[in-house]
Write an enzyme that holds these catalytic residues in place. Structure first.
Site, PDB file in Angstrom:
ATOM      1  N   CYS A 152     -13.010 -19.131-105.108  1.00  0.00           N
ATOM      2  CA  CYS A 152     -13.330 -20.561-104.987  1.00  0.00           C
ATOM      3  C   CYS A 152     -12.327 -21.277-104.084  1.00  0.00           C
ATOM      4  O   CYS A 152     -11.119 -21.062-104.194  1.00  0.00           O
ATOM      5  CB  CYS A 152     -13.341 -21.193-106.387  1.00  0.00           C
ATOM      6  SG  CYS A 152     -13.848 -22.924-106.325  1.00  0.00           S
ATOM      7  N   CYS A 185      -7.877 -26.290-108.341  1.00  0.00           N
ATOM      8  CA  CYS A 185      -7.670 -26.654-109.754  1.00  0.00           C
ATOM      9  C   CYS A 185      -6.513 -25.821-110.338  1.00  0.00           C
ATOM     10  O   CYS A 185      -6.587 -24.582-110.359  1.00  0.00           O
ATOM     11  CB  CYS A 185      -8.962 -26.423-110.542  1.00  0.00           C
ATOM     12  SG  CYS A 185     -10.418 -27.142-109.738  1.00  0.00           S
ATOM     13  N   CYS A 228      -6.959 -22.799-112.809  1.00  0.00           N
ATOM     14  CA  CYS A 228      -8.116 -21.899-112.689  1.00  0.00           C
ATOM     15  C   CYS A 228      -7.814 -20.540-112.058  1.00  0.00           C
ATOM     16  O   CYS A 228      -7.358 -20.451-110.910  1.00  0.00           O
ATOM     17  CB  CYS A 228      -9.231 -22.576-111.897  1.00  0.00           C
ATOM     18  SG  CYS A 228     -10.743 -21.576-111.936  1.00  0.00           S
ATOM     19  N   CYS A 286     -25.101 -20.345-120.851  1.00  0.00           N
ATOM     20  CA  CYS A 286     -24.508 -21.172-119.795  1.00  0.00           C
ATOM     21  C   CYS A 286     -24.059 -20.298-118.629  1.00  0.00           C
ATOM     22  O   CYS A 286     -23.268 -19.367-118.806  1.00  0.00           O
ATOM     23  CB  CYS A 286     -23.319 -21.947-120.358  1.00  0.00           C
ATOM     24  SG  CYS A 286     -22.541 -22.981-119.109  1.00  0.00           S
ATOM     25  N   CYS A 344     -28.001 -23.823-119.531  1.00  0.00           N
ATOM     26  CA  CYS A 344     -26.952 -24.701-119.024  1.00  0.00           C
ATOM     27  C   CYS A 344     -26.389 -24.039-117.770  1.00  0.00           C
ATOM     28  O   CYS A 344     -26.352 -22.807-117.689  1.00  0.00           O
ATOM     29  CB  CYS A 344     -25.857 -24.860-120.081  1.00  0.00           C
ATOM     30  SG  CYS A 344     -24.486 -25.909-119.543  1.00  0.00           S
ATOM     31  N   CYS A 377     -23.270 -32.062-120.133  1.00  0.00           N
ATOM     32  CA  CYS A 377     -22.211 -31.368-120.867  1.00  0.00           C
ATOM     33  C   CYS A 377     -20.930 -31.678-120.096  1.00  0.00           C
ATOM     34  O   CYS A 377     -20.784 -31.265-118.942  1.00  0.00           O
ATOM     35  CB  CYS A 377     -22.488 -29.862-120.874  1.00  0.00           C
ATOM     36  SG  CYS A 377     -21.147 -28.885-121.586  1.00  0.00           S
ATOM     37  N   ARG A 388     -17.701 -29.135-128.542  1.00  0.00           N
ATOM     38  CA  ARG A 388     -17.535 -27.674-128.466  1.00  0.00           C
ATOM     39  C   ARG A 388     -16.064 -27.290-128.393  1.00  0.00           C
ATOM     40  O   ARG A 388     -15.330 -27.729-127.494  1.00  0.00           O
ATOM     41  CB  ARG A 388     -18.289 -27.116-127.251  1.00  0.00           C
ATOM     42  CG  ARG A 388     -18.211 -25.585-127.208  1.00  0.00           C
ATOM     43  CD  ARG A 388     -19.130 -24.967-126.145  1.00  0.00           C
ATOM     44  NE  ARG A 388     -20.476 -25.457-126.287  1.00  0.00           N
ATOM     45  CZ  ARG A 388     -21.106 -26.185-125.372  1.00  0.00           C
ATOM     46  NH1 ARG A 388     -20.523 -26.462-124.239  1.00  0.00           N
ATOM     47  NH2 ARG A 388     -22.320 -26.613-125.587  1.00  0.00           N
TER      48      ARG A 388
HETATM   49  N1  SAM Z   1     -16.640 -24.332-110.381  1.00  0.00           N
HETATM   50  C1  SAM Z   1     -17.310 -25.218-111.252  1.00  0.00           C
HETATM   51  C2  SAM Z   1     -16.515 -26.464-111.551  1.00  0.00           C
HETATM   52  O1  SAM Z   1     -15.292 -26.459-111.451  1.00  0.00           O
HETATM   53  O2  SAM Z   1     -17.146 -27.471-111.888  1.00  0.00           O
HETATM   54  C3  SAM Z   1     -17.760 -24.592-112.547  1.00  0.00           C
HETATM   55  C4  SAM Z   1     -16.873 -23.601-113.277  1.00  0.00           C
HETATM   56  S1  SAM Z   1     -15.297 -24.190-113.843  1.00  0.00           S
HETATM   57  C5  SAM Z   1     -14.488 -22.687-114.229  1.00  0.00           C
HETATM   58  C6  SAM Z   1     -15.687 -24.993-115.373  1.00  0.00           C
HETATM   59  C7  SAM Z   1     -14.565 -25.546-116.194  1.00  0.00           C
HETATM   60  O3  SAM Z   1     -13.835 -24.508-116.842  1.00  0.00           O
HETATM   61  C8  SAM Z   1     -13.478 -26.357-115.530  1.00  0.00           C
HETATM   62  O4  SAM Z   1     -13.871 -27.672-115.249  1.00  0.00           O
HETATM   63  C9  SAM Z   1     -12.401 -26.355-116.589  1.00  0.00           C
HETATM   64  O5  SAM Z   1     -12.550 -27.453-117.458  1.00  0.00           O
HETATM   65  C10 SAM Z   1     -12.636 -25.046-117.331  1.00  0.00           C
HETATM   66  N2  SAM Z   1     -11.553 -24.088-117.125  1.00  0.00           N
HETATM   67  C11 SAM Z   1     -11.331 -23.347-116.007  1.00  0.00           C
HETATM   68  N3  SAM Z   1     -10.224 -22.597-116.130  1.00  0.00           N
HETATM   69  C12 SAM Z   1      -9.703 -22.860-117.357  1.00  0.00           C
HETATM   70  C13 SAM Z   1      -8.557 -22.412-118.072  1.00  0.00           C
HETATM   71  N4  SAM Z   1      -7.702 -21.553-117.522  1.00  0.00           N
HETATM   72  N5  SAM Z   1      -8.338 -22.883-119.310  1.00  0.00           N
HETATM   73  C14 SAM Z   1      -9.208 -23.774-119.851  1.00  0.00           C
HETATM   74  N6  SAM Z   1     -10.300 -24.242-119.224  1.00  0.00           N
HETATM   75  C15 SAM Z   1     -10.548 -23.804-117.993  1.00  0.00           C
HETATM   76  C1  DTB Z   2     -16.081 -25.408-120.108  1.00  0.00           C
HETATM   77  O1  DTB Z   2     -15.748 -26.581-120.386  1.00  0.00           O
HETATM   78  N1  DTB Z   2     -15.351 -24.337-120.405  1.00  0.00           N
HETATM   79  C2  DTB Z   2     -15.979 -23.133-119.904  1.00  0.00           C
HETATM   80  C3  DTB Z   2     -17.316 -23.665-119.335  1.00  0.00           C
HETATM   81  N2  DTB Z   2     -17.197 -25.076-119.472  1.00  0.00           N
HETATM   82  C4  DTB Z   2     -17.767 -23.244-118.030  1.00  0.00           C
HETATM   83  C5  DTB Z   2     -15.117 -22.341-118.995  1.00  0.00           C
HETATM   84  C6  DTB Z   2     -13.794 -21.930-119.605  1.00  0.00           C
HETATM   85  C7  DTB Z   2     -13.079 -21.073-118.632  1.00  0.00           C
HETATM   86  C8  DTB Z   2     -11.835 -20.467-119.216  1.00  0.00           C
HETATM   87  C9  DTB Z   2     -11.084 -19.621-118.268  1.00  0.00           C
HETATM   88  C10 DTB Z   2     -11.900 -18.526-117.639  1.00  0.00           C
HETATM   89  O2  DTB Z   2     -12.306 -17.575-118.328  1.00  0.00           O
HETATM   90  O3  DTB Z   2     -12.138 -18.615-116.428  1.00  0.00           O
HETATM   91 FE1  SF4 Z   3     -13.282 -23.553-108.456  1.00  0.00          FE
HETATM   92 FE2  SF4 Z   3     -12.122 -22.978-110.749  1.00  0.00          FE
HETATM   93 FE3  SF4 Z   3     -11.946 -25.441-109.784  1.00  0.00          FE
HETATM   94 FE4  SF4 Z   3     -14.344 -24.531-110.709  1.00  0.00          FE
HETATM   95  S1  SF4 Z   3     -12.479 -24.863-111.890  1.00  0.00           S
HETATM   96  S2  SF4 Z   3     -13.940 -25.665-108.790  1.00  0.00           S
HETATM   97  S3  SF4 Z   3     -14.149 -22.358-110.139  1.00  0.00           S
HETATM   98  S4  SF4 Z   3     -11.083 -23.590-108.838  1.00  0.00           S
END
Ligand code: SAM
Ligand code: DTB
Ligand code: SF4
Length: 337
Positions: A75, A79, A82, A119, A150, A210, A282
């Protein structure tokens, strides 16, 4: 702590009045009043969140939602939490979009384990229109299996949201992640307003929203309250509110962050329940690290949905058998379709 809140009795009184009101109508929640909830004695806060929970839901029923990463890694966003951001060295390798048959096999397995919602997540900043061709096929087929659908694909234009709605998508997940004043410490490649715009497009298309966030990123309690106030003041507030605890992944900027008191996490769940009485709150990422005792407190505080299955997107989640055991010991049963 807000400077306008000077004493516990005042905070208690204001919060108690709000609890009564929130059960009947959409309320505006000033951040100071959300802070007042956070500052209640723990037992008072949980008592009040239980009252709201029981007035709106069967307190012994939980929704099981299973996550699948349909497009992992690579990506372009930054973030700070992430593991899928290409710029961080986290050991996640970028993959192409998953073929339809693999998605359907995962959806069937989730259904067989008792999940009612599926989802699909993609590590995109925003989907291209041709990406949506594939996602539409997935949504149609998963919906036809009798699961709620979702997707979480990044930023959406309204026309894209309409396409997903027409394909049979029920919910779109797009998180605000944190309070506006802390947001820039975590993400710089898209701003808060971009997120609000996507949520607006999703609503306009008639999809259910959501939307939640992450705690344990080094934010203050005021910022946790600010996040909840932002969510609760969306009108209407989201139907589903995922509260994630940061899963620390080596290689991400937030790795090594000081841990949050787990009771603060429980408080965040309780405050979400009180301010968004009819939402599915959730208990999302981080359950494995929080352990069974804290999870049980989260259910007591009003969480009534979990991500269910051994994996979140790329990190681990409790084993299905562990979840079944905990829920059974708590006398909590799964919502059926
Ligand atoms: N890329 C898309 C976005 O950012 O909208 C969808 C997937 S993204 C991984 C969805 C959500 O996962 C993020 O907004 C964040 O709240 C959560 N998330 C990602 N990495 C995480 C982590 N290490 N711990 C907790 N939540 C996480
Ligand atoms: C949300 O709020 N939490 C989920 C889902 N929406 C997509 C993702 C959590 C990701 C946790 C770290 C990972 O496994 O990437
Ligand atoms: Fe990309 Fe992760 Fe940010 Fe979603 S949360 S936009 S997958 S860097």
């Amino acid at each position: 702590m807000s400077s306008t809140i000077t004493s516990q009795p005042v905070a208690f009184h204001a919060a108690a009045k709000k609890v009564a009101a929130a059960a009947v109508a959409h309320e505006t929640w000033p951040v100071a009043e959300v802070v007042a909830l956070f500052e209640l004695p723990f037992n008072d806060l949980l008592f009040r969140s239980q009252q709201v929970h029981r007035a709106n839901f069967n307190a012994n029923e939980i929704e099981l939602a299973t996550l699948l990463s349909i497009k992992t890694g690579g990506c372009p966003e930054d973030c700070g939490y992430c593991p899928q951001a290409a710029r961080y060295d986290t050991g996640v390798t970028a993959q192409k979009i998953m073929p339809l048959d693999e998605v359907l096999a995962a959806a069937q397995a989730a259904k067989d384990q008792g999940a009612t919602r599926f989802c699909m997540g993609a590590a995109w900043r925003a989907p291209k229109d041709r990406d949506l061709d594939s996602v539409e096929e997935m949504v149609k087929a998963v919906k036809a299996m009798g699961l709620e659908t979702c997707a979480t694909l990044g930023m959406l234009e309204e026309q894209q949201a309409v396409r997903l709605k027409e394909a049979g998508l029920d919910f779109y997940n797009h998180n605000l992640d944190t309070a506006p004043e802390f947001y820039g410490d975590i993400i710089t490649t898209r701003d808060y307003q971009d997120r609000l715009d996507t949520l607006g497009a999703v609503r306009e298309a008639g999809l259910k929203v959501c939307c939640g966030g992450i705690v344990g990123m080094g934010e203050s309690q005021l910022s946790r309250a600010g996040l909840i106030a932002q969510l609760a003041n969306l009108n209407p507030y989201p139907e589903s509110v995922p509260i994630n605890h940061l899963v620390q992944v080596e290689g991400t900027p937030l790795y090594g962050q000081d841990g949050l008191d787990p009771l603060e996490f429980v408080r965040t769940i309780a405050v979400a329940r009180i301010t968004m009485p009819k939402a599915r709150v959730r208990l999302s990422a981080g359950r494995r690290q929080l352990g069974e005792g804290i999870q049980a407190l989260c259910y007591l505080a009003g969480a009534n949905s979990i991500f269910y299955g051994e994996k979140l997107l790329v990190t681990g989640n409790p084993e299905v058998e562990e979840d079944k055991s905990l829920l059974q010991r708590l006398g909590i049963h799964a919502k059926t379709a």
